[in-house]
Write a protein that holds these residues in place. Structure first.
Motif, PDB file in Angstrom:
ATOM      1  N   SER A 168      76.778  78.330 116.592  1.00 46.09           N
ATOM      2  CA  SER A 168      77.200  78.761 118.269  1.00 46.09           C
ATOM      3  C   SER A 168      77.477  80.486 117.763  1.00 46.09           C
ATOM      4  N   TYR A 169      77.174  81.169 116.132  1.00 48.20           N
ATOM      5  CA  TYR A 169      76.673  82.630 116.050  1.00 48.20           C
ATOM      6  C   TYR A 169      76.009  83.009 116.700  1.00 48.20           C
ATOM      7  N   SER A 170      76.130  84.186 117.703  1.00 51.56           N
ATOM      8  CA  SER A 170      74.810  85.174 117.857  1.00 51.56           C
ATOM      9  C   SER A 170      73.476  84.869 117.060  1.00 51.56           C
ATOM     10  N   VAL A 171      73.957  85.718 116.291  1.00 56.22           N
ATOM     11  CA  VAL A 171      73.125  86.004 115.135  1.00 56.22           C
ATOM     12  C   VAL A 171      74.148  85.613 113.834  1.00 56.22           C
ATOM     13  N   MET A 172      73.119  85.288 112.640  1.00 57.33           N
ATOM     14  CA  MET A 172      73.756  85.543 110.861  1.00 57.33           C
ATOM     15  C   MET A 172      73.241  86.781 110.631  1.00 57.33           C
ATOM     16  N   ALA A 173      72.990  87.598 109.291  1.00 57.73           N
ATOM     17  CA  ALA A 173      72.795  88.478 109.057  1.00 57.73           C
ATOM     18  C   ALA A 173      73.061  88.865 107.220  1.00 57.73           C
ATOM     19  N   TRP A 174      72.199  89.448 106.470  1.00 52.09           N
ATOM     20  CA  TRP A 174      72.533  89.885 105.402  1.00 52.09           C
ATOM     21  C   TRP A 174      72.502  91.106 105.334  1.00 52.09           C
ATOM     22  N   TYR A 175      73.490  92.160 104.755  1.00 50.28           N
ATOM     23  CA  TYR A 175      73.533  93.421 103.987  1.00 50.28           C
ATOM     24  C   TYR A 175      73.627  93.458 102.617  1.00 50.28           C
ATOM     25  N   ARG A 176      73.664  95.184 102.281  1.00 48.32           N
ATOM     26  CA  ARG A 176      73.989  95.184 101.045  1.00 48.32           C
ATOM     27  C   ARG A 176      74.551  96.473 100.869  1.00 48.32           C
ATOM     28  N   GLN A 177      75.274  97.090  99.820  1.00 48.10           N
ATOM     29  CA  GLN A 177      76.315  97.264  99.910  1.00 48.10           C
ATOM     30  C   GLN A 177      75.916  98.061  98.201  1.00 48.10           C
ATOM     31  N   VAL A 178      76.121  99.507  98.135  1.00 46.26           N
ATOM     32  CA  VAL A 178      76.247 100.376  96.817  1.00 46.26           C
ATOM     33  C   VAL A 178      77.277 101.237  96.623  1.00 46.26           C
ATOM     34  N   PRO A 179      78.107 101.279  95.750  1.00 42.38           N
ATOM     35  CA  PRO A 179      79.301 102.301  95.593  1.00 42.38           C
ATOM     36  C   PRO A 179      78.778 103.191  95.949  1.00 42.38           C
ATOM     37  N   GLY A 180      79.463 104.132  97.404  1.00 46.96           N
ATOM     38  CA  GLY A 180      78.926 105.481  97.592  1.00 46.96           C
ATOM     39  C   GLY A 180      78.279 105.503  98.932  1.00 46.96           C
ATOM     40  N   GLU A 181      77.588 105.141  99.872  1.00 44.99           N
ATOM     41  CA  GLU A 181      77.077 104.205 100.301  1.00 44.99           C
ATOM     42  C   GLU A 181      77.410 103.551 101.012  1.00 44.99           C
ATOM     43  N   GLN A 182      76.921 103.509 102.630  1.00 42.81           N
ATOM     44  CA  GLN A 182      76.946 102.339 103.880  1.00 42.81           C
ATOM     45  C   GLN A 182      76.191 101.377 103.602  1.00 42.81           C
ATOM     46  N   ARG A 183      77.318 100.439 104.146  1.00 43.45           N
ATOM     47  CA  ARG A 183      76.701  98.281 103.988  1.00 43.45           C
ATOM     48  C   ARG A 183      75.504  98.710 104.938  1.00 43.45           C
ATOM     49  N   LYS A 184      74.325  98.226 104.266  1.00 40.26           N
ATOM     50  CA  LYS A 184      73.183  98.396 105.036  1.00 40.26           C
ATOM     51  C   LYS A 184      71.805  96.808 105.099  1.00 40.26           C
ATOM     52  N   LEU A 185      72.076  97.342 106.810  1.00 42.87           N
ATOM     53  CA  LEU A 185      70.812  95.691 107.313  1.00 42.87           C
ATOM     54  C   LEU A 185      69.866  94.923 106.034  1.00 42.87           C
ATOM     55  N   LEU A 186      69.795  93.660 106.114  1.00 43.87           N
ATOM     56  CA  LEU A 186      68.044  93.415 104.957  1.00 43.87           C
ATOM     57  C   LEU A 186      67.268  92.352 105.960  1.00 43.87           C
TER      58      LEU A 186
END
Length: 115
Positions: free
Chosen positions: A30-48
């Motif tokens: 039912s979701y149009s998209v599912m995704a994985w991201y990651r984040q390190v301290p001090g940085e923005q969350r980044k798409l994988l």
């Protein structure tokens, strides 16, 4: 309200593999998209990686060839299979679902890659 719960994080040696899981409270198709991201301290969350409801996957350069996003729609689960892990892959990994115009996030799971 969509609920997502990530699991599978932990400590892994450089060169090793890890599979992360994301459990959804609703039918993931039912979701149009599912995704994985990651984040390190001090940085923005980044798409994988992104997986569309139609089953098409796309990857950011950092994930190409090493990471794979898959799903088990019967279990409402999405996975991120990671191989050839490097210390720079150390981060908190998040699952995201897009429903309509809204994005929903899990709480994240920590992956630490030791050198």
């Amino acid at each position: 309200q969509v609920q997502l719960v990530e699991s599978g994080g932990g400590l892994v040696q450089s060169g090793g593999s890890r599979t992360l899981s994301c459990a959804a409270s609703e039918n993931i198709l039912s979701y149009s998209v599912m995704a994985w991201y990651r984040q390190v301290p001090g940085e923005q969350r980044k798409l994988l990686a992104v997986l569309s409801s139609a089953g098409f996957a796309n990857y950011e350069d950092v994930a190409k060839g090493r990471f794979s996003i898959t799903r088990d729609s019967a279990k409402n689960m999405v996975y991120l299979q990671m191989t050839s892990l490097k210390p720079e892959d150390t981060a908190v990994y998040y699952c995201k679902a897009r429903s309509g115009h809204r994005d929903f996030w899990g709480q994240g799971t920590q992956v630490t890659v030791s050198s």
